[in-house]
Design an enzyme around this catalytic site. Structure first.
Site, PDB file in Angstrom:
ATOM      1  N   TYR A  44      37.709  44.612  41.511  1.00  0.00           N
ATOM      2  CA  TYR A  44      36.524  44.120  40.756  1.00  0.00           C
ATOM      3  C   TYR A  44      36.348  42.544  40.696  1.00  0.00           C
ATOM      4  O   TYR A  44      37.409  41.915  41.261  1.00  0.00           O
ATOM      5  CB  TYR A  44      36.257  44.529  39.307  1.00  0.00           C
ATOM      6  CG  TYR A  44      37.352  44.021  38.384  1.00  0.00           C
ATOM      7  CD1 TYR A  44      38.572  44.275  38.331  1.00  0.00           C
ATOM      8  CD2 TYR A  44      36.775  43.222  37.357  1.00  0.00           C
ATOM      9  CE1 TYR A  44      39.694  43.735  37.649  1.00  0.00           C
ATOM     10  CE2 TYR A  44      37.644  42.382  36.541  1.00  0.00           C
ATOM     11  CZ  TYR A  44      38.796  42.708  36.694  1.00  0.00           C
ATOM     12  OH  TYR A  44      39.871  42.248  35.657  1.00  0.00           O
ATOM     13  N   LYS A 175      42.821  41.987  42.179  1.00  0.00           N
ATOM     14  CA  LYS A 175      41.962  42.157  41.201  1.00  0.00           C
ATOM     15  C   LYS A 175      41.721  43.533  40.967  1.00  0.00           C
ATOM     16  O   LYS A 175      40.493  44.038  41.151  1.00  0.00           O
ATOM     17  CB  LYS A 175      40.586  41.268  41.057  1.00  0.00           C
ATOM     18  CG  LYS A 175      40.282  40.968  39.614  1.00  0.00           C
ATOM     19  CD  LYS A 175      39.238  39.743  39.522  1.00  0.00           C
ATOM     20  CE  LYS A 175      38.414  39.587  38.448  1.00  0.00           C
ATOM     21  NZ  LYS A 175      39.482  39.529  37.053  1.00  0.00           N
ATOM     22  N   GLU A 207      51.387  35.354  32.729  1.00  0.00           N
ATOM     23  CA  GLU A 207      49.899  34.887  32.549  1.00  0.00           C
ATOM     24  C   GLU A 207      49.352  35.721  31.463  1.00  0.00           C
ATOM     25  O   GLU A 207      50.087  36.407  30.791  1.00  0.00           O
ATOM     26  CB  GLU A 207      48.738  35.363  33.903  1.00  0.00           C
ATOM     27  CG  GLU A 207      48.743  36.742  34.198  1.00  0.00           C
ATOM     28  CD  GLU A 207      48.057  37.021  35.240  1.00  0.00           C
ATOM     29  OE1 GLU A 207      47.277  36.238  35.783  1.00  0.00           O
ATOM     30  OE2 GLU A 207      48.063  38.338  35.902  1.00  0.00           O
ATOM     31  N   LEU A 231      47.484  36.740  38.633  1.00  0.00           N
ATOM     32  CA  LEU A 231      45.878  36.804  39.674  1.00  0.00           C
ATOM     33  C   LEU A 231      45.664  35.349  39.537  1.00  0.00           C
ATOM     34  O   LEU A 231      45.478  34.573  38.678  1.00  0.00           O
ATOM     35  CB  LEU A 231      45.130  37.589  38.863  1.00  0.00           C
ATOM     36  CG  LEU A 231      43.646  37.408  39.492  1.00  0.00           C
ATOM     37  CD1 LEU A 231      43.933  38.409  40.587  1.00  0.00           C
ATOM     38  CD2 LEU A 231      42.479  37.785  38.378  1.00  0.00           C
TER      39      LEU A 231
HETATM   40  N1  PMP Z   1      44.627  36.714  35.323  1.00  0.00           N
HETATM   41  C1  PMP Z   1      44.263  37.622  34.801  1.00  0.00           C
HETATM   42  C2  PMP Z   1      44.947  39.055  34.736  1.00  0.00           C
HETATM   43  C3  PMP Z   1      42.614  37.818  34.572  1.00  0.00           C
HETATM   44  O1  PMP Z   1      42.127  39.119  34.557  1.00  0.00           O
HETATM   45  C4  PMP Z   1      41.942  36.605  34.746  1.00  0.00           C
HETATM   46  C5  PMP Z   1      40.488  36.925  34.553  1.00  0.00           C
HETATM   47  N2  PMP Z   1      39.593  37.204  35.749  1.00  0.00           N
HETATM   48  C6  PMP Z   1      42.423  35.428  35.229  1.00  0.00           C
HETATM   49  C7  PMP Z   1      43.719  35.383  35.345  1.00  0.00           C
HETATM   50  C8  PMP Z   1      41.653  34.343  35.302  1.00  0.00           C
HETATM   51  O2  PMP Z   1      40.885  34.459  36.557  1.00  0.00           O
HETATM   52  P1  PMP Z   1      39.609  33.718  36.643  1.00  0.00           P
HETATM   53  O3  PMP Z   1      39.748  32.212  36.551  1.00  0.00           O
HETATM   54  O4  PMP Z   1      38.926  34.004  38.115  1.00  0.00           O
HETATM   55  O5  PMP Z   1      38.460  34.185  35.744  1.00  0.00           O
END
Ligand code: PMP
Length: 314
Positions: A44, A175, A207, A231
């Site tokens: 996603y 993701k 994270e 991620l």
């Molecule tokens: N890590 C995880 C596990 C997440 O779910 C997200 C949110 N999508 C992020 C990091 C941050 O990603 P982004 O800056 O693309 O929202």
């Protein structure tokens, strides 16, 4: 319980895209043999769409190219053929957005920022773990939802996070819709009066349950390096760029639990949180217990980058 009384209240019932059709969310259905349902076999994306300050329609995406590139990478990593190119995805997001903006009393109030939620699964097939033998069309779903950004109090005072051991699999760079580990961590935060759970694997910072985590020590910004253990947020690359533009030193390297707890500042980032200061970690204040100078500088630069890219609508 029958299917009919298991229906979720989705009012004001946004228009969604599902496999070529534009339908009300309340009527969108997937077969139970969808591999997304059966195996969590899908990926996603979440793209922020910012509303113009004057309340007009025409919400603008932020970092769309980067989101589509990550979508393509996620699909590639789980070997699902990308059903659209970037132009096709853009057209689709714009189509669903326009349908919702045109909806009187719909999901998007004037001036309301939004997100585009995009999901692709390996499609519908007889239940076997291996990929379906024949050509199976992926399931493609796009939904627009309101985006509630952090409020002024959260930004002014900072938020509380709790820590926990990262027990997820080792493909956190994908993701994936298989989010059970993240769901449990988000619930852990909620049950402990925190906004996010910050995870540690073998004593090293990874994270948040749905955010990237940054620390500041002596004016230098640090984050765990890009790897399969996190991620790579779209804000990861953005913040890296912003530090160069505003002259903050940034270093990507492993961060120990002791360094996390001893940080002058902790900052979390995501599409829906933008950048947010963490001022309490578990039961202890972070640094001075107030949002710090690096957060303030990054927040300002973030808003500016957003304004430029979304044509001055920040
Ligand atoms: N890590 C995880 C596990 C997440 O779910 C997200 C949110 N999508 C992020 C990091 C941050 O990603 P982004 O800056 O693309 O929202």
């Amino acid at each position: 319980m029958t299917a009919s009384n298991a229906v979720v209240d989705v009012s004001p019932d946004p228009v969604v895209y599902l496999n070529g059709e534009m339908v009300p969310l309340s009527e969108a259905r997937i077969p139970v043999l969808d591999r997304g349902f059966i195996f969590g076999d899908g990926i996603y994306e979440v793209v922020p769409l910012y509303a113009p300050a004057d309340g007009d329609a025409g919400r603008a995406p932020f970092r769309l190219t980067q989101h589509f590139a990550r979508l393509a990478r996620s699909l590639d990593k789980i070997r699902i053929a990308n059903p659209f190119d970037d132009a096709g995805w853009r057209e689709l997001v714009e189509r669903v957005l326009a349908a919702n903006e045109a909806q009187e009393g719909g999901a998007l109030a004037p001036g309301q920022h939004a997100i585009a939620y995009i999901q692709v699964t390996r499609g519908v097939a007889k239940r076997t773990h291996t990929f379906p033998a024949g050509a199976v069309a992926p399931t493609v779903f796009v939904m627009i939802s309101p985006l509630a950004l952090p409020n002024d109090t959260q930004r002014a005072n900072g938020v509380r996070c709790v820590t926990a051991e990262d027990k997820r699999w080792l493909h956190c760079d994908i993701k994936s819709v298989s989010l059970l580990g993240n769901v449990l961590m988000a619930q852990h935060a909620a049950e402990n009066g925190a906004l996010e759970t910050i995870q540690l694997r073998d004593g090293m910072l990874t994270e948040g349950s749905s955010s990237n985590v940054w620390i500041v020590k002596d004016g230098v910004l640090f984050a765990p390096p890009r790897s399969n253990r996190i991620l790579e947020g779209i804000r990861y690359g953005l913040i890296e760029e912003l530090t160069q533009a505003i002259g903050i030193r940034f270093e990507a390297r492993e961060i120990t639990e002791a360094e996390l707890r001893d940080a002058d500042e902790i900052i979390i980032s995501s599409a829906t949180k933008e950048v947010l200061p963490v001022t309490t970690l578990d039961h202890a204040p972070v640094g001075s217990g107030k949002p710090g100078a690096v957060f303030a500088a990054l927040y300002g630069a973030y808003q500016q980058a957003k304004a430029v890219e979304t044509c001055g609508v920040a």
